[in-house]
Scaffold this motif. Sequence first.
Motif, PDB file in Angstrom:
ATOM      1  N   GLU A 382     -25.471  -4.346  67.337  1.00 45.13           N
ATOM      2  CA  GLU A 382     -26.019  -5.702  67.204  1.00 45.13           C
ATOM      3  C   GLU A 382     -26.984  -6.041  68.341  1.00 45.13           C
ATOM      4  OE1 GLU A 382     -24.407 -10.326  66.691  1.00 45.13           O
ATOM      5  OE2 GLU A 382     -23.005  -8.634  66.610  1.00 45.13           O
ATOM      6  N   ASP A 383     -26.614  -5.685  69.574  1.00 47.90           N
ATOM      7  CA  ASP A 383     -27.510  -5.918  70.705  1.00 47.90           C
ATOM      8  C   ASP A 383     -28.778  -5.092  70.580  1.00 47.90           C
ATOM      9  OD1 ASP A 383     -26.289  -7.891  72.157  1.00 47.90           O
ATOM     10  OD2 ASP A 383     -25.146  -6.533  73.430  1.00 47.90           O
ATOM     11  N   GLY A 384     -28.623  -3.873  70.072  1.00 49.59           N
ATOM     12  CA  GLY A 384     -29.782  -3.006  69.931  1.00 49.59           C
ATOM     13  C   GLY A 384     -30.792  -3.531  68.928  1.00 49.59           C
ATOM     14  N   ASP A 388     -30.803 -11.913  66.924  1.00 49.86           N
ATOM     15  CA  ASP A 388     -30.546 -13.286  67.371  1.00 49.86           C
ATOM     16  C   ASP A 388     -31.518 -13.719  68.452  1.00 49.86           C
ATOM     17  OD1 ASP A 388     -28.520 -13.484  65.560  1.00 49.86           O
ATOM     18  OD2 ASP A 388     -26.907 -13.106  67.011  1.00 49.86           O
ATOM     19  N   VAL A 389     -31.788 -12.840  69.424  1.00 48.17           N
ATOM     20  CA  VAL A 389     -32.691 -13.236  70.503  1.00 48.17           C
ATOM     21  C   VAL A 389     -34.138 -13.298  70.016  1.00 48.17           C
ATOM     22  CG1 VAL A 389     -33.123 -10.914  71.469  1.00 48.17           C
ATOM     23  CG2 VAL A 389     -33.216 -12.915  72.957  1.00 48.17           C
ATOM     24  N   LYS A 403     -30.810 -14.218  78.352  1.00 45.29           N
ATOM     25  CA  LYS A 403     -29.556 -13.564  78.740  1.00 45.29           C
ATOM     26  C   LYS A 403     -29.462 -12.164  78.146  1.00 45.29           C
ATOM     27  CE  LYS A 403     -24.539 -14.262  78.567  1.00 45.29           C
ATOM     28  NZ  LYS A 403     -23.442 -15.159  78.074  1.00 45.29           N
ATOM     29  N   HIS A 404     -29.953 -12.002  76.932  1.00 43.71           N
ATOM     30  CA  HIS A 404     -29.944 -10.693  76.275  1.00 43.71           C
ATOM     31  C   HIS A 404     -30.707  -9.665  77.100  1.00 43.71           C
ATOM     32  CE1 HIS A 404     -31.376  -7.561  73.491  1.00 43.71           C
ATOM     33  NE2 HIS A 404     -30.269  -7.798  72.772  1.00 43.71           N
ATOM     34  N   THR A 405     -31.811 -10.064  77.694  1.00 46.01           N
ATOM     35  CA  THR A 405     -32.609  -9.147  78.520  1.00 46.01           C
ATOM     36  C   THR A 405     -31.837  -8.733  79.761  1.00 46.01           C
ATOM     37  OG1 THR A 405     -34.654 -10.156  77.734  1.00 46.01           O
ATOM     38  CG2 THR A 405     -34.785  -8.884  79.774  1.00 46.01           C
ATOM     39  N   ARG A 406     -31.223  -9.729  80.431  1.00 47.30           N
ATOM     40  CA  ARG A 406     -30.437  -9.405  81.634  1.00 47.30           C
ATOM     41  C   ARG A 406     -29.273  -8.496  81.305  1.00 47.30           C
ATOM     42  NH1 ARG A 406     -31.210 -14.963  82.247  1.00 47.30           N
ATOM     43  NH2 ARG A 406     -29.015 -15.424  81.777  1.00 47.30           N
ATOM     44  N   ASN A 408     -29.043  -6.296  78.695  1.00 42.89           N
ATOM     45  CA  ASN A 408     -29.335  -5.015  78.037  1.00 42.89           C
ATOM     46  C   ASN A 408     -30.332  -4.110  78.747  1.00 42.89           C
ATOM     47  OD1 ASN A 408     -28.050  -4.740  75.154  1.00 42.89           O
ATOM     48  ND2 ASN A 408     -28.526  -6.907  75.441  1.00 42.89           N
ATOM     49  N   HIS A 409     -31.128  -4.653  79.671  1.00 40.68           N
ATOM     50  CA  HIS A 409     -32.207  -3.796  80.168  1.00 40.68           C
ATOM     51  C   HIS A 409     -31.700  -2.584  80.948  1.00 40.68           C
ATOM     52  CE1 HIS A 409     -32.492  -4.636  84.575  1.00 40.68           C
ATOM     53  NE2 HIS A 409     -31.888  -5.772  84.249  1.00 40.68           N
ATOM     54  N   LYS A 410     -30.587  -2.721  81.658  1.00 36.21           N
ATOM     55  CA  LYS A 410     -30.082  -1.573  82.406  1.00 36.21           C
ATOM     56  C   LYS A 410     -29.530  -0.489  81.486  1.00 36.21           C
ATOM     57  CE  LYS A 410     -29.021  -4.026  86.691  1.00 36.21           C
ATOM     58  NZ  LYS A 410     -27.966  -4.393  87.670  1.00 36.21           N
ATOM     59  N   ARG A 411     -29.046  -0.909  80.323  1.00 37.62           N
ATOM     60  CA  ARG A 411     -28.533   0.066  79.365  1.00 37.62           C
ATOM     61  C   ARG A 411     -29.668   0.721  78.589  1.00 37.62           C
ATOM     62  NH1 ARG A 411     -24.803  -1.381  74.128  1.00 37.62           N
ATOM     63  NH2 ARG A 411     -26.676  -2.586  73.613  1.00 37.62           N
ATOM     64  N   GLU A 412     -30.669  -0.044  78.250  1.00 35.10           N
ATOM     65  CA  GLU A 412     -31.739   0.449  77.377  1.00 35.10           C
ATOM     66  C   GLU A 412     -32.880   1.122  78.143  1.00 35.10           C
ATOM     67  OE1 GLU A 412     -32.239   0.298  74.026  1.00 35.10           O
ATOM     68  OE2 GLU A 412     -30.468  -0.809  73.383  1.00 35.10           O
ATOM     69  N   PHE A 413     -33.127   0.666  79.359  1.00 35.08           N
ATOM     70  CA  PHE A 413     -34.271   1.170  80.125  1.00 35.08           C
ATOM     71  C   PHE A 413     -33.792   2.088  81.240  1.00 35.08           C
ATOM     72  CE2 PHE A 413     -36.345  -3.289  79.444  1.00 35.08           C
ATOM     73  CZ  PHE A 413     -36.394  -3.051  78.082  1.00 35.08           C
TER      74      PHE A 413
END
Length: 471
Positions: A382-384, A388-389, A403-406, A408-413
């Motif tokens: 869902e986050d991927g 919603d964002v 908040k989604h950026t804060r 997820n960015h460490k997981r995705e980038f």
Amino acid sequence: MLLKYNVLTQEQVTLIHDETMKILEEIGMEFEYEPALEVFKAQGQRVEGTRVYFKRDFIEAKVRLAPSQFTLHARNPEHNLVCGGENIIYMPGYGAPFIHEVDGTRRKTTMQDYDNFVKLAGASKNMHMTGGTVAEPQDIPDEIRHLKMLYSSITNSDKCFMGSAEGRERAEDSIEMAAILFGGKDVIKEKPVLISLINSLTPLKYDERMLGAMMAYAEAGQAVVIASLVMAGSTGPAALAGTLALQNAEVLAGIALAQSINPGTPVVYGSTSALSDMHSGSLSIGSPECALFISASAQLARFYEVPSRSGGGLNDSKIVDAQAGYESMMTLMAASVTGINFVLHTAGILQYFMAMSYEKFMMDDEMAGMLLHYLKGFNFDEDGMAFDVIAKVGPGGHFLTQKHTRKNHKREFRTPQLSDRTAFESWSKEKLDTNQRACKKWQEVLANYVPPVLDETINSQLLDFIAKRSE
């Protein structure tokens, strides 16, 4: 890891296999070691002098005995490695007698260099094991060099490491030291801890040194990489498909021997095949042909249902320059995206295996991290999907403060450890190029690295063994 790219059709893989069987049946292989010849005689193969002619069904049956994957056990169980399947194992270079310095000079490798590279591999999140002869220390007598290197690998990291392949005696020394570390030969026979590099002598030969080591490891239940380095145009034909068939014959004959000694011996199908440059006569490993051999070897190993090995950051450059970078990325990416499991020479190597570089190690470590991130692919939870964002921000907005950026960015980038992404104005304050940044980086890593503690009793036993063998 998803397998993303094949260079051969299934029909071509079958054709290579058939040509390989023809080579082994009609031309045969030389084995310059009497115990190996006795094994093949006992298995019903035709032996004439030192040449063995193999029956097709014998080779095929023996290869089927090899496990499709196996676990290498480390001093720290968190660093245990599964070799095979969709797993990839990165490790440093192997066997280089020279060190290339940041100022462009070259010198002989020392024991301090060996220790340093083991520590750099131990500290790296991208190097899964420390390797074997990470660099060949020229200041240590040849007779005891393997003992010093093994001790360094044991004490400076708690990751998996490789055993010596310099003949039966040194292989047995490796096994003895591993048994001291892990609690006995029965323990390591049940749970392999060593893997060693066994090379054929192309074309179509194995020498006493490699065969003695292979047989010792197989008897002890330890893993072996059985590898062929065919130089197309010199030690092999100037034809890529023919070179592949020749390589395949050498590797399968080695696998057959290992399985004849101890059925179920963990083996890895190894390729370092490349070409001879027709202008200079030298080996060329930073070539598209080498990348093709890497990719095809991954397919052949899958065909035989065994793990695969190839080189990683391979190149022909004499210094750490753009050539070293683009050739290394080509070969390391070829190994990574075509399904190679055991990637030797991932980091540090220069000039077709002749030199190691600290700066090159750090650059290759960065590339390895990039490729491991690439191999993860996309996240589809869902986050991927982030619907919603996207709906919240809507047309014309931005996502920086969400908040989604804060979250997820460490997981995705992936955050680069060496590459510079700053603005020109920030970069221009020091104006460090990649080589200079890499030089600072490896020195920082070594300054901050603390080797994992080794039990004092085990350490004393290892030192006693080394002292006795050194005498």
